[in-house]
Design a protein around this motif. Structure first.
Motif, PDB file in Angstrom:
ATOM      1  N   THR A  75      48.111-101.829  -9.186  1.00 37.88           N
ATOM      2  CA  THR A  75      48.845-100.995 -10.147  1.00 37.88           C
ATOM      3  C   THR A  75      47.897-100.037 -10.847  1.00 37.88           C
ATOM      4  OG1 THR A  75      50.409-102.808 -10.514  1.00 37.88           O
ATOM      5  CG2 THR A  75      50.373-101.045 -12.145  1.00 37.88           C
ATOM      6  N   ASP A  76      48.304 -98.787 -10.954  1.00 41.13           N
ATOM      7  CA  ASP A  76      47.486 -97.803 -11.660  1.00 41.13           C
ATOM      8  C   ASP A  76      48.333 -97.082 -12.697  1.00 41.13           C
ATOM      9  OD1 ASP A  76      48.671 -95.260 -10.600  1.00 41.13           O
ATOM     10  OD2 ASP A  76      47.948 -96.036  -8.689  1.00 41.13           O
ATOM     11  N   GLN A  77      47.686 -96.289 -13.524  1.00 44.17           N
ATOM     12  CA  GLN A  77      48.339 -95.471 -14.543  1.00 44.17           C
ATOM     13  C   GLN A  77      48.121 -93.995 -14.228  1.00 44.17           C
ATOM     14  OE1 GLN A  77      46.184 -97.241 -17.829  1.00 44.17           O
ATOM     15  NE2 GLN A  77      47.961 -98.505 -18.396  1.00 44.17           N
ATOM     16  N   GLY A  78      48.236 -93.673 -12.950  1.00 41.33           N
ATOM     17  CA  GLY A  78      47.910 -92.329 -12.492  1.00 41.33           C
ATOM     18  C   GLY A  78      49.064 -91.361 -12.556  1.00 41.33           C
ATOM     19  N   ILE A  79      49.020 -90.353 -11.692  1.00 44.60           N
ATOM     20  CA  ILE A  79      49.963 -89.247 -11.736  1.00 44.60           C
ATOM     21  C   ILE A  79      51.337 -89.620 -11.200  1.00 44.60           C
ATOM     22  CG2 ILE A  79      48.126 -87.546 -11.583  1.00 44.60           C
ATOM     23  CD1 ILE A  79      48.741 -87.258  -8.619  1.00 44.60           C
ATOM     24  N   GLY A  80      51.433 -90.716 -10.464  1.00 39.41           N
ATOM     25  CA  GLY A  80      52.706 -91.114  -9.891  1.00 39.41           C
ATOM     26  C   GLY A  80      53.050 -90.329  -8.637  1.00 39.41           C
ATOM     27  N   ILE A  81      54.133 -90.719  -7.999  1.00 35.32           N
ATOM     28  CA  ILE A  81      54.547 -90.108  -6.731  1.00 35.32           C
ATOM     29  C   ILE A  81      56.021 -89.750  -6.828  1.00 35.32           C
ATOM     30  CG2 ILE A  81      54.668 -90.431  -4.235  1.00 35.32           C
ATOM     31  CD1 ILE A  81      52.625 -92.700  -4.560  1.00 35.32           C
ATOM     32  N   GLN A  87      39.660-106.131   8.601  1.00 29.31           N
ATOM     33  CA  GLN A  87      40.812-105.237   8.496  1.00 29.31           C
ATOM     34  C   GLN A  87      41.549-105.433   7.175  1.00 29.31           C
ATOM     35  OE1 GLN A  87      43.449-105.038  11.817  1.00 29.31           O
ATOM     36  NE2 GLN A  87      41.816-104.870  13.344  1.00 29.31           N
ATOM     37  N   LEU A  88      41.710-106.676   6.756  1.00 25.83           N
ATOM     38  CA  LEU A  88      42.378-106.940   5.488  1.00 25.83           C
ATOM     39  C   LEU A  88      41.577-106.377   4.320  1.00 25.83           C
ATOM     40  CD1 LEU A  88      43.571-110.609   6.111  1.00 25.83           C
ATOM     41  CD2 LEU A  88      44.995-108.549   6.044  1.00 25.83           C
ATOM     42  N   ALA A  89      40.252-106.520   4.384  1.00 25.30           N
ATOM     43  CA  ALA A  89      39.401-105.976   3.326  1.00 25.30           C
ATOM     44  C   ALA A  89      39.495-104.454   3.280  1.00 25.30           C
ATOM     45  CB  ALA A  89      37.957-106.415   3.535  1.00 25.30           C
ATOM     46  N   ALA A  90      39.541-103.822   4.459  1.00 27.56           N
ATOM     47  CA  ALA A  90      39.658-102.365   4.502  1.00 27.56           C
ATOM     48  C   ALA A  90      40.995-101.904   3.917  1.00 27.56           C
ATOM     49  CB  ALA A  90      39.510-101.866   5.937  1.00 27.56           C
ATOM     50  N   ALA A  91      42.084-102.629   4.233  1.00 24.88           N
ATOM     51  CA  ALA A  91      43.396-102.245   3.734  1.00 24.88           C
ATOM     52  C   ALA A  91      43.469-102.347   2.217  1.00 24.88           C
ATOM     53  CB  ALA A  91      44.476-103.119   4.376  1.00 24.88           C
ATOM     54  N   LEU A  92      43.052-103.488   1.671  1.00 31.21           N
ATOM     55  CA  LEU A  92      43.095-103.647   0.217  1.00 31.21           C
ATOM     56  C   LEU A  92      42.123-102.692  -0.460  1.00 31.21           C
ATOM     57  CD1 LEU A  92      44.316-105.130  -2.144  1.00 31.21           C
ATOM     58  CD2 LEU A  92      42.577-106.919  -1.875  1.00 31.21           C
ATOM     59  N   GLY A  93      40.958-102.469   0.140  1.00 23.44           N
ATOM     60  CA  GLY A  93      40.000-101.520  -0.417  1.00 23.44           C
ATOM     61  C   GLY A  93      40.561-100.113  -0.485  1.00 23.44           C
ATOM     62  N   ASN A  94      41.339 -99.706   0.540  1.00 24.87           N
ATOM     63  CA  ASN A  94      41.962 -98.383   0.517  1.00 24.87           C
ATOM     64  C   ASN A  94      42.969 -98.249  -0.620  1.00 24.87           C
ATOM     65  OD1 ASN A  94      40.510 -97.533   2.724  1.00 24.87           O
ATOM     66  ND2 ASN A  94      42.155 -97.855   4.196  1.00 24.87           N
ATOM     67  N   LEU A  95      43.736 -99.307  -0.871  1.00 25.42           N
ATOM     68  CA  LEU A  95      44.711 -99.257  -1.965  1.00 25.42           C
ATOM     69  C   LEU A  95      44.017 -99.126  -3.322  1.00 25.42           C
ATOM     70  CD1 LEU A  95      47.355-101.945  -0.874  1.00 25.42           C
ATOM     71  CD2 LEU A  95      47.497 -99.464  -0.683  1.00 25.42           C
ATOM     72  N   VAL A  96      42.964 -99.909  -3.530  1.00 23.41           N
ATOM     73  CA  VAL A  96      42.248 -99.854  -4.807  1.00 23.41           C
ATOM     74  C   VAL A  96      41.541 -98.510  -4.959  1.00 23.41           C
ATOM     75  CG1 VAL A  96      40.427-100.918  -6.193  1.00 23.41           C
ATOM     76  CG2 VAL A  96      41.981-102.357  -4.873  1.00 23.41           C
ATOM     77  N   GLU A  97      40.961 -98.017  -3.880  1.00 27.04           N
ATOM     78  CA  GLU A  97      40.272 -96.724  -3.938  1.00 27.04           C
ATOM     79  C   GLU A  97      41.246 -95.597  -4.270  1.00 27.04           C
ATOM     80  OE1 GLU A  97      36.955 -94.273  -1.334  1.00 27.04           O
ATOM     81  OE2 GLU A  97      38.297 -95.683  -0.323  1.00 27.04           O
ATOM     82  N   ASN A  98      42.431 -95.610  -3.678  1.00 26.26           N
ATOM     83  CA  ASN A  98      43.440 -94.612  -4.012  1.00 26.26           C
ATOM     84  C   ASN A  98      43.841 -94.695  -5.475  1.00 26.26           C
ATOM     85  OD1 ASN A  98      43.544 -93.460  -1.516  1.00 26.26           O
ATOM     86  ND2 ASN A  98      45.607 -94.137  -1.011  1.00 26.26           N
ATOM     87  N   ALA A  99      43.993 -95.923  -5.968  1.00 26.74           N
ATOM     88  CA  ALA A  99      44.387 -96.099  -7.370  1.00 26.74           C
ATOM     89  C   ALA A  99      43.346 -95.500  -8.305  1.00 26.74           C
ATOM     90  CB  ALA A  99      44.591 -97.580  -7.668  1.00 26.74           C
ATOM     91  N   VAL A 100      42.072 -95.692  -7.997  1.00 25.74           N
ATOM     92  CA  VAL A 100      41.002 -95.143  -8.832  1.00 25.74           C
ATOM     93  C   VAL A 100      40.955 -93.622  -8.719  1.00 25.74           C
ATOM     94  CG1 VAL A 100      38.495 -95.064  -9.155  1.00 25.74           C
ATOM     95  CG2 VAL A 100      39.635 -97.260  -8.764  1.00 25.74           C
ATOM     96  N   ASN A 101      41.063 -93.108  -7.496  1.00 24.83           N
ATOM     97  CA  ASN A 101      40.943 -91.663  -7.293  1.00 24.83           C
ATOM     98  C   ASN A 101      42.077 -90.880  -7.941  1.00 24.83           C
ATOM     99  OD1 ASN A 101      38.559 -91.905  -5.848  1.00 24.83           O
ATOM    100  ND2 ASN A 101      39.593 -91.984  -3.846  1.00 24.83           N
ATOM    101  N   TYR A 102      43.281 -91.472  -7.997  1.00 21.52           N
ATOM    102  CA  TYR A 102      44.434 -90.757  -8.526  1.00 21.52           C
ATOM    103  C   TYR A 102      44.771 -91.156  -9.957  1.00 21.52           C
ATOM    104  CZ  TYR A 102      45.445 -88.690  -3.990  1.00 21.52           C
ATOM    105  OH  TYR A 102      45.370 -87.961  -2.830  1.00 21.52           O
ATOM    106  N   SER A 103      43.847 -91.804 -10.638  1.00 24.99           N
ATOM    107  CA  SER A 103      44.062 -92.195 -12.034  1.00 24.99           C
ATOM    108  C   SER A 103      43.216 -91.322 -12.958  1.00 24.99           C
ATOM    109  CB  SER A 103      43.694 -93.668 -12.247  1.00 24.99           C
ATOM    110  OG  SER A 103      44.580 -94.510 -11.551  1.00 24.99           O
ATOM    111  N   PRO A 104      43.752 -90.970 -14.112  1.00 26.27           N
ATOM    112  CA  PRO A 104      42.940 -90.214 -15.083  1.00 26.27           C
ATOM    113  C   PRO A 104      41.812 -91.091 -15.631  1.00 26.27           C
ATOM    114  CG  PRO A 104      45.297 -90.110 -15.596  1.00 26.27           C
ATOM    115  CD  PRO A 104      45.117 -91.187 -14.580  1.00 26.27           C
ATOM    116  N   ALA A 105      40.879 -90.430 -16.294  1.00 25.02           N
ATOM    117  CA  ALA A 105      39.763 -91.165 -16.905  1.00 25.02           C
ATOM    118  C   ALA A 105      40.282 -92.068 -18.027  1.00 25.02           C
ATOM    119  CB  ALA A 105      38.729 -90.177 -17.441  1.00 25.02           C
ATOM    120  N   ARG A 106      39.525 -93.167 -18.236  1.00 21.30           N
ATOM    121  CA  ARG A 106      39.792 -94.122 -19.316  1.00 21.30           C
ATOM    122  C   ARG A 106      41.191 -94.754 -19.206  1.00 21.30           C
ATOM    123  NH1 ARG A 106      36.976 -89.958 -21.314  1.00 21.30           N
ATOM    124  NH2 ARG A 106      38.879 -88.831 -21.907  1.00 21.30           N
TER     125      ARG A 106
END
Length: 421
Positions: free
Chosen positions: A312-318, A270-289
């Motif tokens: 932490t990501d450099q994406g579109i923000g909320i 469960q902990l791996a799934a939770a952290l994996g979801n956060l990282v996956e969201n960060a990648v999906n909502y971040s621009p290239a490079r």
């Protein structure tokens, strides 16, 4: 001789006065005891035998009215709901129901929306009121608070509607694509193109079903039954490995750093799934490079040390209005982008429930156009293990504390991070 006579006369007069005053006081007290008081009119003796005992064990708010509509008996819950004020029933529709029942003896029931006492937000209190005659002179009013039941029913209804909508989209797409494949059976290129689209929709459907299963599991299971010490470094490495392909396709650099050799106590999957979801969201909502950072550290808390894992990501923000709802099921900040990346809108809801069931929380800091930082806070292994032994059901009610309250700004750049392209 005259002096003695005067003293004797004064003593006699004083004795007579004392006797008269005592007699008057006795008669006055007797009259007070016989006089009906406000308390004697509105206490238990006017109730039929056993009624007071029955009312004291009811979960509903109870109010007993006499023939003059005065409150004879009222439970503490009735006062808490604001039904009784100043010794009178303060809700006019209920009072009218009581009068009608006293007149014809019929039992009446109605559901009402009442203004919440002491709330300036206009929130309604949903109640069910039932009125019945109690003996020849009294009327019994029972009021059940339906507010929480209504809220749960609304959540269930919305959940079913959202699931139906989300399932219909890929299922409908698969149906249309299968018809297109049949019609284009003589065109190998069209068949290949439609088959590729079918594979994408099938993958989306599979992910949705799996996340529904995961959400149901984290809500119903006790993660601390099979708890164990879990290395945070391993959770971070697993989350990065899970998103390596998506990050590589967008040329996003993932960097891990912070304090090493930290442990939390809980269910590893469960902990791996939770952290994996956060990282996956960060990648999906971040621009290239751009860059996604995962940092872990130990923080001193009032109840003991807490392990923080920040993504932490450099994406579109909320935006501020979206931050209040991002942990709701099926809620998407950008629906078009989410569907393009295969998102289901359940990832952050799963993170919230996992954090709560482990005695922690998840918070978000974000600024539009500057990126976001999601912080997963969990008790350190030793402290969490002790709490689990003392309270086996830890976290069952903690879901209310996992929200989108502001978190500190993103971490400062980490020294010598391990860059994982």
């Amino acid at each position: 001789m005259d002096v003695n006579a005067a003293v004797a006369a004064a003593a006699a007069i004083a004795g007579v006065l004392t006797g008269v005053i005592a007699m008057l006081a006795f008669r006055w007290s007797e009259r007070d005891l016989k006089r009906p008081t406000r308390t004697s009119l509105h206490t238990d003796p006017v109730l039929p035998p056993g009624v007071d005992t029955v009312l004291s064990v009811l979960r509903s708010s109870a109010v007993v009215l006499d023939e003059a509509d005065a409150v004879v008996k009222a439970s503490s819950a009735a006062y808490a709901l604001g039904l009784v004020r100043g010794g009178k029933l303060a809700v006019d529709p209920m009072l009218q129901m009581a009068r009608d029942t006293r007149r014809d003896g019929e039992i009446r029931q109605v559901e009402l929306d009442l203004p919440r006492r002491g709330s300036g937000r206009g929130e309604a209190l949903a109640v069910s009121a039932r009125v019945a005659p109690l003996g020849s002179r009294l009327v019994l009013l029972l009021v059940e608070d339906l507010t929480e039941a209504r809220r749960i029913e609304a959540v269930r209804r919305d959940f079913v509607a959202n699931v139906s909508h989300e399932l219909k989209t890929p299922v409908g797409a698969l149906s249309l694509l299968s018809e297109a494949v049949m019609d284009a059976s003589d065109d190998p290129e069209a068949v290949q193109r439609f088959a590729g689209r079918m594979q994408i929709e099938a993958t989306r459907l599979t992910n949705l079903v799996q996340e529904l299963i995961d959400l149901s599991r984290v809500q119903n299971d006790d993660p601390l039954e099979d708890a164990e010490p879990v290395r945070v470094d391993e959770l971070v490495a697993e989350a990065i490995d899970r998103c390596r392909h998506q990050a590589g396709a967008k040329q996003i650099t993932m960097a891990a750093g912070g304090t090493a050799d930290l442990h939390v106590w809980g269910n590893r999957s469960q902990l791996a799934a939770a952290l994996g979801n956060l990282v996956e969201n960060a990648v999906n909502y971040s621009p290239a490079r751009t860059r996604v950072g995962i940092a872990a550290r130990r923080v001193n808390g009032s109840g003991g040390d807490v392990i923080e894992v920040a993504v932490t990501d450099q994406g579109i923000g909320i935006s501020d209005k979206d931050k209040e709802r991002i942990f709701e099921r099926f809620y998407r900040v950008d629906p078009a982008r989410s569907r393009a990346t295969g998102g289901t809108g359940l990832g952050l809801a799963i993170v919230k429930h996992v954090a709560a069931s482990h005695g922690g929380e998840v918070t978000v800091w974000s600024s539009e156009g500057q990126g976001s930082t999601f912080t997963l806070r969990l008790p350190e292994a030793g402290l969490a293990r002790d709490r689990a032994h003392q309270h086996p059901a830890l976290g069952d009610e903690a879901g209310q504390s996992a929200d989108s309250s502001p978190a500190p700004p993103p971490y400062e750049p980490l020294p010598a991070p391990e860059v994982l392209p």
